[in-house]
Motif scaffolding. Structure first.
Motif, mmCIF file in Angstrom:
data_model
loop_
_atom_site.group_PDB
_atom_site.id
_atom_site.type_symbol
_atom_site.label_atom_id
_atom_site.label_comp_id
_atom_site.label_asym_id
_atom_site.label_seq_id
_atom_site.Cartn_x
_atom_site.Cartn_y
_atom_site.Cartn_z
ATOM 1 N N LEU A 1 12.501 5.187 5.520
ATOM 2 C CA LEU A 1 13.059 4.345 4.461
ATOM 3 C C LEU A 1 13.491 5.240 3.310
ATOM 4 C CD1 LEU A 1 13.452 1.317 3.594
ATOM 5 C CD2 LEU A 1 11.319 1.584 2.311
ATOM 6 N N ALA A 2 14.779 5.229 2.999
ATOM 7 C CA ALA A 2 15.299 6.024 1.888
ATOM 8 C C ALA A 2 14.917 5.356 0.576
ATOM 9 C CB ALA A 2 16.817 6.163 2.001
ATOM 10 N N VAL A 3 14.207 6.085 -0.262
ATOM 11 C CA VAL A 3 13.703 5.532 -1.522
ATOM 12 C C VAL A 3 14.357 6.247 -2.692
ATOM 13 C CG1 VAL A 3 11.666 5.246 -2.987
ATOM 14 C CG2 VAL A 3 11.496 4.910 -0.514
ATOM 15 N N ARG A 4 14.885 5.450 -3.620
ATOM 16 C CA ARG A 4 15.421 5.985 -4.876
ATOM 17 C C ARG A 4 14.888 5.142 -6.022
ATOM 18 N NH1 ARG A 4 19.381 9.717 -4.673
ATOM 19 N NH2 ARG A 4 20.338 10.132 -2.637
ATOM 20 N N ASP A 5 14.276 5.795 -6.987
ATOM 21 C CA ASP A 5 13.756 5.097 -8.157
ATOM 22 C C ASP A 5 13.816 6.059 -9.341
ATOM 23 O OD1 ASP A 5 12.295 2.642 -9.208
ATOM 24 O OD2 ASP A 5 10.914 4.243 -9.785
ATOM 25 N N LYS A 6 14.730 5.775 -10.276
ATOM 26 C CA LYS A 6 14.967 6.657 -11.421
ATOM 27 C C LYS A 6 15.331 8.041 -10.894
ATOM 28 C CE LYS A 6 11.968 3.914 -14.404
ATOM 29 N NZ LYS A 6 10.795 3.889 -15.298
ATOM 30 N N GLU A 7 14.578 9.072 -11.332
ATOM 31 C CA GLU A 7 14.910 10.426 -10.888
ATOM 32 C C GLU A 7 14.293 10.753 -9.530
ATOM 33 O OE1 GLU A 7 10.861 10.617 -12.378
ATOM 34 O OE2 GLU A 7 12.690 9.617 -13.086
ATOM 35 N N PHE A 8 13.514 9.839 -8.970
ATOM 36 C CA PHE A 8 12.822 10.074 -7.711
ATOM 37 C C PHE A 8 13.702 9.685 -6.537
ATOM 38 C CE2 PHE A 8 10.132 8.688 -4.200
ATOM 39 C CZ PHE A 8 9.224 9.727 -4.095
ATOM 40 N N ALA A 9 13.797 10.575 -5.554
ATOM 41 C CA ALA A 9 14.548 10.273 -4.335
ATOM 42 C C ALA A 9 13.870 11.001 -3.173
ATOM 43 C CB ALA A 9 15.999 10.714 -4.466
ATOM 44 N N ASP A 10 13.591 10.266 -2.109
ATOM 45 C CA ASP A 10 12.914 10.875 -0.967
ATOM 46 C C ASP A 10 13.051 9.954 0.238
ATOM 47 O OD1 ASP A 10 11.479 12.681 0.494
ATOM 48 O OD2 ASP A 10 9.523 12.196 -0.368
ATOM 49 N N ILE B 1 2.552 10.049 -9.986
ATOM 50 C CA ILE B 1 3.841 9.471 -10.377
ATOM 51 C C ILE B 1 4.668 9.154 -9.141
ATOM 52 C CG2 ILE B 1 6.013 9.939 -11.586
ATOM 53 C CD1 ILE B 1 4.388 11.680 -13.531
ATOM 54 N N ALA B 2 4.688 10.087 -8.171
ATOM 55 C CA ALA B 2 5.445 9.861 -6.937
ATOM 56 C C ALA B 2 4.904 8.648 -6.189
ATOM 57 C CB ALA B 2 5.382 11.105 -6.047
ATOM 58 N N LEU B 3 3.572 8.495 -6.155
ATOM 59 C CA LEU B 3 2.986 7.343 -5.471
ATOM 60 C C LEU B 3 3.405 6.044 -6.150
ATOM 61 C CD1 LEU B 3 -0.301 6.817 -3.772
ATOM 62 C CD2 LEU B 3 0.103 5.367 -5.748
ATOM 63 N N SER B 4 3.439 6.052 -7.475
ATOM 64 C CA SER B 4 3.879 4.857 -8.201
ATOM 65 C C SER B 4 5.331 4.526 -7.892
ATOM 66 C CB SER B 4 3.704 5.074 -9.706
ATOM 67 O OG SER B 4 4.171 3.969 -10.436
ATOM 68 N N ARG B 5 6.172 5.549 -7.776
ATOM 69 C CA ARG B 5 7.581 5.324 -7.430
ATOM 70 C C ARG B 5 7.700 4.700 -6.037
ATOM 71 N NH1 ARG B 5 8.372 5.942 -12.233
ATOM 72 N NH2 ARG B 5 9.441 7.706 -13.208
ATOM 73 N N LEU B 6 6.907 5.186 -5.099
ATOM 74 C CA LEU B 6 6.936 4.629 -3.743
ATOM 75 C C LEU B 6 6.484 3.174 -3.746
ATOM 76 C CD1 LEU B 6 5.321 7.585 -1.734
ATOM 77 C CD2 LEU B 6 7.721 6.908 -1.678
ATOM 78 N N LEU B 7 5.366 2.916 -4.393
ATOM 79 C CA LEU B 7 4.769 1.582 -4.375
ATOM 80 C C LEU B 7 5.680 0.546 -5.013
ATOM 81 C CD1 LEU B 7 2.101 0.248 -3.472
ATOM 82 C CD2 LEU B 7 1.244 0.616 -5.783
ATOM 83 N N ASN B 8 6.411 0.948 -6.049
ATOM 84 C CA ASN B 8 7.228 0.007 -6.811
ATOM 85 C C ASN B 8 8.725 0.110 -6.534
ATOM 86 O OD1 ASN B 8 5.090 -1.243 -8.522
ATOM 87 N ND2 ASN B 8 4.818 0.865 -9.199
ATOM 88 N N ALA B 9 9.105 0.896 -5.541
ATOM 89 C CA ALA B 9 10.526 1.047 -5.220
ATOM 90 C C ALA B 9 11.125 -0.299 -4.833
ATOM 91 C CB ALA B 9 10.710 2.051 -4.085
ATOM 92 N N LEU C 1 0.842 -1.193 0.000
ATOM 93 C CA LEU C 1 0.000 0.000 0.000
ATOM 94 C C LEU C 1 0.878 1.243 0.000
ATOM 95 C CD1 LEU C 1 -2.387 -1.149 2.895
ATOM 96 C CD2 LEU C 1 -2.744 -1.500 0.439
ATOM 97 N N ALA C 2 0.430 2.295 -0.673
ATOM 98 C CA ALA C 2 1.170 3.554 -0.681
ATOM 99 C C ALA C 2 0.195 4.711 -0.537
ATOM 100 C CB ALA C 2 1.983 3.700 -1.969
ATOM 101 N N VAL C 3 0.621 5.755 0.162
ATOM 102 C CA VAL C 3 -0.206 6.949 0.357
ATOM 103 C C VAL C 3 0.619 8.185 0.027
ATOM 104 C CG1 VAL C 3 -1.434 8.373 2.050
ATOM 105 C CG2 VAL C 3 -1.710 5.883 2.085
ATOM 106 N N GLU C 4 0.028 9.078 -0.766
ATOM 107 C CA GLU C 4 0.666 10.333 -1.162
ATOM 108 C C GLU C 4 -0.394 11.424 -1.128
ATOM 109 O OE1 GLU C 4 2.795 12.458 -1.241
ATOM 110 O OE2 GLU C 4 4.191 12.006 -2.901
ATOM 111 N N ILE C 5 0.047 12.662 -1.155
ATOM 112 C CA ILE C 5 -0.875 13.791 -1.179
ATOM 113 C C ILE C 5 -0.296 14.859 -2.100
ATOM 114 C CG2 ILE C 5 0.153 14.925 0.842
ATOM 115 C CD1 ILE C 5 -2.697 15.789 1.641
ATOM 116 N N GLY C 6 -1.182 15.583 -2.803
ATOM 117 C CA GLY C 6 -0.702 16.637 -3.686
ATOM 118 C C GLY C 6 -1.770 17.072 -4.669
#
Length: 228
Positions: free
Chosen positions: A168-177, A116-124, A98-103
């Motif tokens: 949890l440090a997440v990096r996926d392609k250009e996404f990092a958070d 897009i950010a939620l997809s990066r989180l879910l599939n990291a 499960l992933a949760v984002e806001i924006g």
């Protein structure tokens, strides 16, 4: 041009769905949809609150008013209980990421930055690796830093607490958070099983010995050796 209204996003994905037999696919899809609807209702989210429900194969991407963000996290809590109940009585087992984002998300369907950010989180990959380590889990939840700060800036949840989450440090392609994870029954910081030591080549015992020893089996010796 006006900035779209902020929305709460909930992403749901089935762990290991590709391993399910074909005849299970419709069963799993229907069970997940039912669990999500029940979890939302238990958290006090009505059908009218769901701005958009996008099917994503065996999962879904839900768009809701941002004011319902706390209830969305509580719905994730209820999903864990529903998945556990399903897995006790029915097959195949259903485990959920499960992933949760806001924006800001526009009224028209489309690709928006928060989705897009939620997809990066879910599939990291780091999130999937965590799920793989947590044997026996029913759900694993990942939340963006912005969503976490927004929902725990006040008393907006009934069942989920800030202390339930680990960074949890997440990096996926250009996404990092830095995201935040909650896996009931699992410590996200617990390391996975250690790799067994490699066997010596050809099964031969290989020891490198420095100094004088008695009764040593070795392939390479530096110093004196005395065999009894």
């Amino acid at each position: 041009m006006e900035v779209p209204e902020h929305r709460a996003l909930l992403g749901v994905d089935v762990v290991g769905s590709a391993r399910n037999e074909g005849y299970h696919l419709n069963t799993v899809h229907g069970a997940v949809a039912e669990m999500v609807r029940d979890a939302l209702a238990t958290a006090g989210i009505g059908r009218a609150d769901v701005v958009e429900w996008e099917p994503t194969g065996d999962g879904a991407l839900l768009t809701l008013p941002s004011r319902r963000l706390g209830a969305v996290l509580d719905a994730a809590h209820h999903l864990d209980g529903l998945a556990a109940q399903h897995n006790r009585h029915r097959k195949p087992d259903i485990r959920l990421r499960l992933a949760v984002e806001i924006g800001p998300v526009g009224a028209q369907p489309g690709l928006y930055a928060p989705k897009i950010a939620l997809s990066r989180l879910l599939n990291a990959s780091v999130f999937k690796e965590l799920v793989a380590r947590c044997d026996g889990m029913n759900t694993a939840l990942i939340v963006s830093d912005g969503a976490l700060r927004a929902v725990f800036g006040g008393d907006y949840t009934r069942h989920v607490r800030r202390t339930d989450f680990s960074p949890l440090a997440v990096r996926d392609k250009e996404f990092a958070d830095t995201a935040w994870v909650r896996v009931p029954g699992c410590d996200p910081h617990k390391p996975g099983p250690a790799e067994p030591p490699a066997s010596p080549p050809g099964g031969r015992v290989v020891n490198v010995v420095n100094g004088s020893f008695n009764g040593v089996q070795a392939g390479e010796v530096h110093g004196g050796i005395h065999l009894g």
